[in-house]
Each structure stands twice: as structure tokens, then as C-alpha cells.
Motif scaffolding. Structure first.
Motif, PDB file in Angstrom:
ATOM      1  N   LYS A   1       0.845  -1.206   0.000  1.00  0.00           N
ATOM      2  CA  LYS A   1       0.000   0.000   0.000  1.00  0.00           C
ATOM      3  C   LYS A   1       0.878   1.254   0.000  1.00  0.00           C
ATOM      4  CE  LYS A   1      -4.105   1.803   0.208  1.00  0.00           C
ATOM      5  NZ  LYS A   1      -4.911   1.808  -0.999  1.00  0.00           N
ATOM      6  N   LEU A   2       1.927   1.239   0.808  1.00  0.00           N
ATOM      7  CA  LEU A   2       2.851   2.366   0.882  1.00  0.00           C
ATOM      8  C   LEU A   2       3.506   2.631  -0.479  1.00  0.00           C
ATOM      9  CD1 LEU A   2       4.240   4.371   2.849  1.00  0.00           C
ATOM     10  CD2 LEU A   2       5.976   2.613   3.235  1.00  0.00           C
ATOM     11  N   ALA A   3       3.769   1.579  -1.226  1.00  0.00           N
ATOM     12  CA  ALA A   3       4.454   1.687  -2.516  1.00  0.00           C
ATOM     13  C   ALA A   3       3.573   2.258  -3.629  1.00  0.00           C
ATOM     14  CB  ALA A   3       4.986   0.317  -2.938  1.00  0.00           C
ATOM     15  N   GLU A   4       2.338   2.604  -3.317  1.00  0.00           N
ATOM     16  CA  GLU A   4       1.448   3.169  -4.324  1.00  0.00           C
ATOM     17  C   GLU A   4       1.738   4.639  -4.612  1.00  0.00           C
ATOM     18  OE1 GLU A   4      -2.559   2.328  -3.099  1.00  0.00           O
ATOM     19  OE2 GLU A   4      -2.316   0.161  -3.396  1.00  0.00           O
ATOM     20  N   SER A   5       2.526   5.286  -3.768  1.00  0.00           N
ATOM     21  CA  SER A   5       2.906   6.680  -4.014  1.00  0.00           C
ATOM     22  C   SER A   5       4.424   6.771  -4.157  1.00  0.00           C
ATOM     23  CB  SER A   5       2.455   7.587  -2.862  1.00  0.00           C
ATOM     24  OG  SER A   5       3.262   7.363  -1.720  1.00  0.00           O
ATOM     25  N   SER A   6       4.878   7.794  -4.873  1.00  0.00           N
ATOM     26  CA  SER A   6       6.321   7.939  -5.086  1.00  0.00           C
ATOM     27  C   SER A   6       7.048   8.194  -3.766  1.00  0.00           C
ATOM     28  CB  SER A   6       6.618   9.051  -6.089  1.00  0.00           C
ATOM     29  OG  SER A   6       6.116  10.284  -5.631  1.00  0.00           O
ATOM     30  N   GLN A   7       6.438   8.947  -2.868  1.00  0.00           N
ATOM     31  CA  GLN A   7       7.049   9.172  -1.550  1.00  0.00           C
ATOM     32  C   GLN A   7       7.126   7.869  -0.763  1.00  0.00           C
ATOM     33  OE1 GLN A   7       4.455  12.249  -0.027  1.00  0.00           O
ATOM     34  NE2 GLN A   7       6.089  13.779  -0.217  1.00  0.00           N
ATOM     35  N   GLY A   8       6.091   7.064  -0.882  1.00  0.00           N
ATOM     36  CA  GLY A   8       6.066   5.777  -0.195  1.00  0.00           C
ATOM     37  C   GLY A   8       7.136   4.830  -0.724  1.00  0.00           C
ATOM     38  N   VAL A   9       7.321   4.831  -2.050  1.00  0.00           N
ATOM     39  CA  VAL A   9       8.352   3.994  -2.666  1.00  0.00           C
ATOM     40  C   VAL A   9       9.719   4.386  -2.128  1.00  0.00           C
ATOM     41  CG1 VAL A   9       9.567   3.504  -4.833  1.00  0.00           C
ATOM     42  CG2 VAL A   9       7.073   3.445  -4.765  1.00  0.00           C
ATOM     43  N   GLU A  10       9.982   5.684  -2.108  1.00  0.00           N
ATOM     44  CA  GLU A  10      11.271   6.177  -1.614  1.00  0.00           C
ATOM     45  C   GLU A  10      11.486   5.786  -0.153  1.00  0.00           C
ATOM     46  OE1 GLU A  10      13.245  10.471  -0.644  1.00  0.00           O
ATOM     47  OE2 GLU A  10      12.056  10.331  -2.481  1.00  0.00           O
ATOM     48  N   LEU A  11      10.465   5.962   0.663  1.00  0.00           N
ATOM     49  CA  LEU A  11      10.558   5.610   2.079  1.00  0.00           C
ATOM     50  C   LEU A  11      10.769   4.111   2.267  1.00  0.00           C
ATOM     51  CD1 LEU A  11      10.330   6.365   5.083  1.00  0.00           C
ATOM     52  CD2 LEU A  11       7.842   6.093   4.851  1.00  0.00           C
ATOM     53  N   LEU A  12      10.000   3.325   1.550  1.00  0.00           N
ATOM     54  CA  LEU A  12      10.102   1.871   1.649  1.00  0.00           C
ATOM     55  C   LEU A  12      11.495   1.387   1.264  1.00  0.00           C
ATOM     56  CD1 LEU A  12       8.821  -0.920   2.070  1.00  0.00           C
ATOM     57  CD2 LEU A  12       7.992  -0.784  -0.281  1.00  0.00           C
TER      58      LEU A  12
END
Length: 120
Positions: free
Chosen positions: A52-63
Motif C-alpha cells: 500500500k505504501l508503494a502506491e505513491s512515489s514518496q512511499g516507494v522512496e521511504l520503503l
């Protein structure tokens, strides 16, 4: 021990590492030994929250940042896990996560050609 058996033992050790240290194991894992490299491909290792986190570019970077940091902080433990199986000196570790496919690739460089031991 055959090459396939050693690859299976490495896969089992990495899967146990992922469960014990990272908190979740992969759905699939495949290890391939090529000369002085061990290539490990893990599929389905992201949790639902991480997906779910990987659905946004910020989430991808954080993950990616968190997963990389966790893996690097466990570097010595991971190396020991692999060395216990292959008994060869590890030169370097490389890892990357694809949030698009849910895959993780780990490449281990060794100080000798492990594959050549099976060609005799």
C-alpha cells in the motif's frame, strides 16, 4: 553436495533470515550460483502495508530507504548466515527492491569461483 542442493540450502538460510530478522519471509525464493556470484531472487516478500505504501512515489522512496537500511544494518548477521552454508569468504553484498513487482534481488560476490567446485 550438488550445486542444486547448495542453492536450496542458501535459499532456506535466506528465507529463515528474512523471517527472523526482517519479520516476514518471501513467498518464493530462488538462488543461483554463477562463478563467484550468488544471486538470490525473492518474490512476494512485501507485506500488505508495504504494498500500500508503494502506491505513491514518496512511499516507494521511504520503503526502499527503510528496507535498504534494515538490510545494511544486518549485514554481518546476513554474511554469517551465508558463510555458515557456503564456507567461502564474502567480498561484497548488493541488494535492491522492486516495489513494482514485489521482488528483492540480493547479489553476493565471493573471493573464489564457487561454481567451479561442482565442475569436477
Amino acid at each position: 553436495m550438488t550445486k542444486g542442493q547448495l542453492e536450496a540450502r542458501i535459499s532456506e538460510a535466506v528465507s529463515a533470515f528474512e523471517i527472523n530478522y526482517m519479520g516476514r519471509g518471501p513467498k518464493q525464493i530462488k538462488t543461483t550460483i554463477v562463478q563467484d556470484l550468488i544471486i538470490i531472487r525473492l518474490k512476494g516478500f512485501l507485506s500488505q502495508v508495504e504494498q500500500k505504501l508503494a502506491e505513491s512515489s514518496q512511499g516507494v522512496e521511504l520503503l526502499k530507504r527503510v528496507r535498504t537500511s534494515l538490510f545494511e544494518s544486518a549485514g554481518e548477521y546476513f554474511e554469517k548466515t551465508i558463510k555458515d552454508v557456503v564456507d567461502v569468504t564474502i567480498v561484497s553484498l548488493h541488494s535492491d527492491v522492486s516495489t513494482r513487482t514485489g521482488e528483492k534481488i540480493i547479489i553476493i560476490t565471493l573471493d573464489e569461483n564457487l561454481e567451479s567446485t561442482f565442475l569436477k
